[in-house]
Design an enzyme around this catalytic site. Structure first.
Site, PDB file in Angstrom:
ATOM      1  N   PRO A 169       0.923  42.313  -8.197  1.00  0.00           N
ATOM      2  CG  PRO A 169      -0.338  41.727  -9.860  1.00  0.00           C
ATOM      3  CD  PRO A 169       1.223  41.902  -9.524  1.00  0.00           C
ATOM      4  CD  GLU A 170       1.594  44.055  -2.326  1.00  0.00           C
ATOM      5  OE1 GLU A 170       1.380  43.988  -1.068  1.00  0.00           O
ATOM      6  OE2 GLU A 170       2.022  44.770  -2.707  1.00  0.00           O
ATOM      7  CE  LYS A 185       3.299  39.014  -3.049  1.00  0.00           C
ATOM      8  NZ  LYS A 185       4.629  39.752  -3.118  1.00  0.00           N
ATOM      9  NE  ARG A 220       6.704  40.301 -22.664  1.00  0.00           N
ATOM     10  CZ  ARG A 220       6.364  39.687 -23.710  1.00  0.00           C
ATOM     11  NH1 ARG A 220       6.918  38.675 -23.967  1.00  0.00           N
ATOM     12  NH2 ARG A 220       5.756  40.408 -24.952  1.00  0.00           N
ATOM     13  NE  ARG A 271      11.603  42.710  -0.377  1.00  0.00           N
ATOM     14  CZ  ARG A 271      10.645  42.313  -1.055  1.00  0.00           C
ATOM     15  NH1 ARG A 271       9.902  42.796  -1.724  1.00  0.00           N
ATOM     16  NH2 ARG A 271      10.777  41.038  -1.317  1.00  0.00           N
TER      17      ARG A 271
END
Length: 272
Positions: free
Chosen positions: A2-3, A58, A111, A260
């Site tokens: 999530p950003e 974030k 996690r 990435r």
């Protein structure tokens, strides 16, 4: 992961649903998601209230009635779900469950993520290395150009560097550079002032549209929620390998750089 748009969507929804509602139960299924002992965490929350929900990059910051803070980072795979008590439990395993009146806030997929109990001072200390927010009212095109223009190296690496700017990750770095028609691996030192100006405009445009569109989360925040995750269908390049570019129909390419994934249009975004 999530950003900024996803976390801002969560912030707005949480502010409407849990603020000033008494906490009546706290369940911890994974102690490693905390920074304190389970009984200390439960004692700090039980009978208390969240009086304000803030976002920084974030992260979400839950301001407690007693001056303490809960600092949340969902990391990779983390989700939030708000369900009615005993009626709307998510099918996935939960790490933490906090009951607010007749609703339970489920923390899923923690996690790698965490929910830490901190003082206000410790929260500030934990977040002090974060860069500025690009949608902050104090940010403008001139400041952005000074901030980004002095960097070196691949553009994408800079956009996702939380010490430079806070809130952008893999998805929106690719979406922003596509909108700006700049190859994501272009060296920042090779960008013109005109390109930097366009990059700022594209950043504001994409982040605002994604926030208004609910971000790209994979499940709704609560039953009946049709906004959270709706922006996933609006992404132009991220996770669209092989699909035709919406501008020129050239297939979107997926590459890898610095471990990435990078998605871009090889025709619209020429490599310098």
């Amino acid at each position: 992961m999530p950003e900024l748009p996803e976390m801002e969507n969560y912030r707005k929804r949480l502010s409407q649903s849990i603020v000033n509602v008494p906490i009546t139960n706290v369940v911890v299924n994974r102690e490693k998601s905390l920074n304190v002992a389970v009984d200390e965490f439960q004692s700090a929350l039980q009978g208390g209230k969240i009086i304000f929900v803030e976002r920084r990059g974030k992260h979400l910051i839950f301001h407690l009635h007693n001056g303490g803070r809960l600092l949340l980072h969902l990391m990779l795979g983390g989700l939030l779900y708000l369900g009615r008590t005993d009626e709307e439990r998510p099918s996935r395993s939960t790490q933490i469950e906090i009951t607010f009146g007749d609703h339970v806030l489920y923390f899923i997929g923690l996690r790698l993520g965490y929910l830490h109990l901190l003082s206000a001072r410790d929260t500030d200390e934990a977040l002090k290395e974060l860069g500025p927010e690009l949608l902050d009212r104090r940010m403008n095109k001139s400041r952005f150009m000074q901030l980004i223009g002095k960097r070196r190296g691949a553009l994408k690496n800079t956009l996702v560097n939380q010490h430079v700017v806070a809130g952008i990750g893999n998805c929106y770095a690719d979406e922003i550079t596509f909108d700006a028609r700049i190859h994501p691996l272009t060296k920042i030192q090779d960008l013109t002032d005109e390109q930097l100006e366009q990059l700022y405009d594209s950043t504001v445009k994409v982040l605002n549209k994604a926030t208004d569109g609910g971000g790209y989360m994979e499940m709704p925040f609560q039953e009946g929620d049709q906004l959270t995750g709706a922006y996933n269908d609006a992404c132009k390049v991220y996770d669209r390998e092989g699909e035709p570019c919406v501008r020129c129909q050239t297939p979107i390419v997926k590459a890898e750089h610095s471990s990435r994934k990078v998605f871009y249009c090889p025709n619209c975004q020429h490599e310098a």
